[in-house]
Design an enzyme around this catalytic site. Structure first.
Site, short mmCIF file in Angstrom:
data_model
loop_
_atom_site.label_atom_id
_atom_site.label_comp_id
_atom_site.label_asym_id
_atom_site.label_seq_id
_atom_site.Cartn_x
_atom_site.Cartn_y
_atom_site.Cartn_z
N SER A 96 0.80 -1.23 0.00
CA SER A 96 0.00 0.00 0.00
C SER A 96 0.83 1.27 0.00
O SER A 96 0.37 2.30 -0.50
CB SER A 96 -0.95 0.00 1.19
N HIS B 19 -5.21 -3.12 -3.09
CA HIS B 19 -4.85 -2.16 -4.13
C HIS B 19 -4.70 -2.81 -5.51
O HIS B 19 -4.26 -2.16 -6.45
CB HIS B 19 -3.56 -1.43 -3.75
N LYS C 92 -11.60 0.74 -2.23
CA LYS C 92 -10.60 1.45 -3.04
C LYS C 92 -11.10 1.50 -4.49
O LYS C 92 -11.99 2.28 -4.77
CB LYS C 92 -9.24 0.83 -2.82
C1 LIG Z 1 -3.30 -3.41 1.97
C2 LIG Z 1 -4.52 -2.97 2.72
N1 LIG Z 1 -5.25 -3.88 3.35
C3 LIG Z 1 -6.35 -3.55 4.04
C4 LIG Z 1 -6.77 -2.24 4.13
C5 LIG Z 1 -7.98 -1.93 4.94
O1 LIG Z 1 -9.11 -1.90 4.14
P1 LIG Z 1 -10.39 -1.07 4.63
O2 LIG Z 1 -10.07 0.36 4.38
O3 LIG Z 1 -11.51 -1.60 3.81
O4 LIG Z 1 -10.55 -1.36 6.08
C6 LIG Z 1 -6.03 -1.25 3.46
C7 LIG Z 1 -6.39 0.17 3.46
O5 LIG Z 1 -7.08 0.79 4.12
C8 LIG Z 1 -4.88 -1.62 2.76
O6 LIG Z 1 -4.13 -0.70 2.15
#
Ligand SMILES: Cc1ncc(COP(=O)(O)O)c(C=O)c1O
Length: 385
Positions: free
Chosen positions: A181, A209, A241
């Site tokens: 990320s 992502h 996203k």
């Molecule tokens: C790699 C990754 N996994 C999980 C999440 C969490 O997802 P959510 O925003 O739906 O809780 C994010 C970002 O927020 C992320 O970048």
């Protein structure tokens, strides 16, 4: 209570001194634009890679679902919150990923903190890429399993850790982001899949992502161009996203998905997603499945940026420009703001100390001339050779 407020104030003061205090700024988004303090800025800090959060089809689907089913789910999914839209969304996700089944959670964070402890426990082993998202680390900690971090994207190190610690453990899990990320690079999923097989370990990839952006929209496990997914039995991700809505998911075998519905605590003890959110996610999957050329745009735009800047070619819609100190990252972000761009500085503890950065997120609708102007400014005024 005095001791409580003193504790909070002292903690905040020390974060302030280290320039690590955070404040959520009011941001009104409209397409690729963000308005902050009455300033309209072209945003390169939204994960809305396909700009679907404001797509007319998603908005219309959300309105229709709200009129039909109401605003909230009313209970957890195992009670009465499992409204009819869930079945369609889960079938669509499984079809997109080529798995037997899918299970939708309240968010990506809730997915990983539910999935991991439902699969492994104190008798087990987890091997995690050190730069994996915070919710993978949180899920690993909650599980009570023995956790080892391997060097970022270093499959050989993950193999060495498994060779050293696998014996004597009942089950083993390898967990990694598919697209990292804060760095935008890809996990070596093919190598990790081979290692997982060799050590009878289960591979979990977090494709927050990748979905909607890589592999014709199907995610990083398809990024090698194949019609079939790499051998990743646990493909989780988020609907917040590129999908432009909200929620998390796991695509896996029917047995694993059924186990989640029975044992994952964040599935059981949390209210179902609102019907309009689920309807919007379904509408987004329509766009992703039927418009692969559009889904390819964020990566194409990111590659234009890396080409102009002479950086290694972007592997995803995310491109970091590491500047080092927190102060330098904040100053670079301010400089770009003064030029009309929103590029938020990313600081520790989100990234390791000494690697504070600007994180550029490219979306399908960013105009090319703006990307070129942004890259020119970054080259001339941010990157110091
Ligand atoms: C790699 C990754 N996994 C999980 C999440 C969490 O997802 P959510 O925003 O739906 O809780 C994010 C970002 O927020 C992320 O970048």
């Amino acid at each position: 209570m005095r001791s409580l407020d003193e504790f909070a104030s002292e903690k905040l003061a020390s974060l302030e001194r280290a320039k690590l205090r955070r404040t959520p700024l009011v941001t009104a988004r409209a397409g690729i634009w963000a308005k902050r303090d009455d300033r309209r800025l072209l945003s390169f800090s939204c994960n809305d890679y396909l700009n679907l959060s404001q797509h007319p089809k998603l908005i219309a689907a959300a309105i229709t679902a709200t009129q039909r089913y109401g605003m909230g789910a009313g209970a957890s999914r195992l009670v009465t919150g499992n409204h009819p839209l869930y079945t369609e969304l889960e079938e669509r996700l499984a079809r997109l990923k080529g798995t037997e089944a899918a299970c939708v959670f309240g968010s990506g964070y809730l997915a990983n903190t539910g999935i991991i402890p439902a699969l492994v426990g104190p008798d087990d082993l987890i091997v995690v890429d050190e730069l994996s998202h915070a919710c993978i680390h949180a899920g690993a900690k909650l599980s009570g399993a023995e956790v080892y971090l391997y060097r970022h994207a270093d499959a050989a190190h993950s193999r060495a850790l498994l060779a050293e610690h696998r014996a004597g453990k009942k089950h083993a899990l390898i967990a990694t982001d598919g697209v990292f990320s804060m760095d935008g690079d890809l996990a070596p999923l093919g190598e990790l899949a081979d290692i997982a097989k060799r050590f009878d370990a289960w591979l979990l990839s977090d494709d927050a992502h990748g979905l909607g952006v890589l592999g014709g929209g199907r995610g990083s496990a398809f990024a090698n161009g194949g019609a079939r997914s790499l051998d990743v039995p646990l493909q989780m991700g988020t609907l917040s996203k590129a999908v432009g809505a909200y929620g998390g998911y796991l695509c896996a075998s029917g047995a694993v998905v059924d186990l989640m519905r029975t044992r994952a605590r964040t599935f059981i003890y949390s209210t179902g997603l609102p019907p309009p959110v689920v309807a919007a996610a379904i509408a987004a999957l329509d766009v992703i499945e039927t418009e692969p050329d559009y889904a390819a745009e964020p990566l194409r735009k990111a590659r234009l940026f890396t080409r102009v800047l002479n950086l290694p070619e972007a592997q995803s819609a995310i491109v970091p420009v590491i500047v080092g100190t927190t102060e330098a990252a904040l100053a670079a972000s301010d400089l770009l703001r003064d030029e009309g761009f929103l590029v938020v500085a990313i600081r520790p503890p989100t990234v390791p100390v000494g690697t504070a950065r600007l994180r550029f997120a490219f979306t399908a609708q960013h105009p090319e001339p703006d990307i070129e102007r942004l890259a020119d400014i970054v080259r001339q005024r941010v990157i110091r050779h």
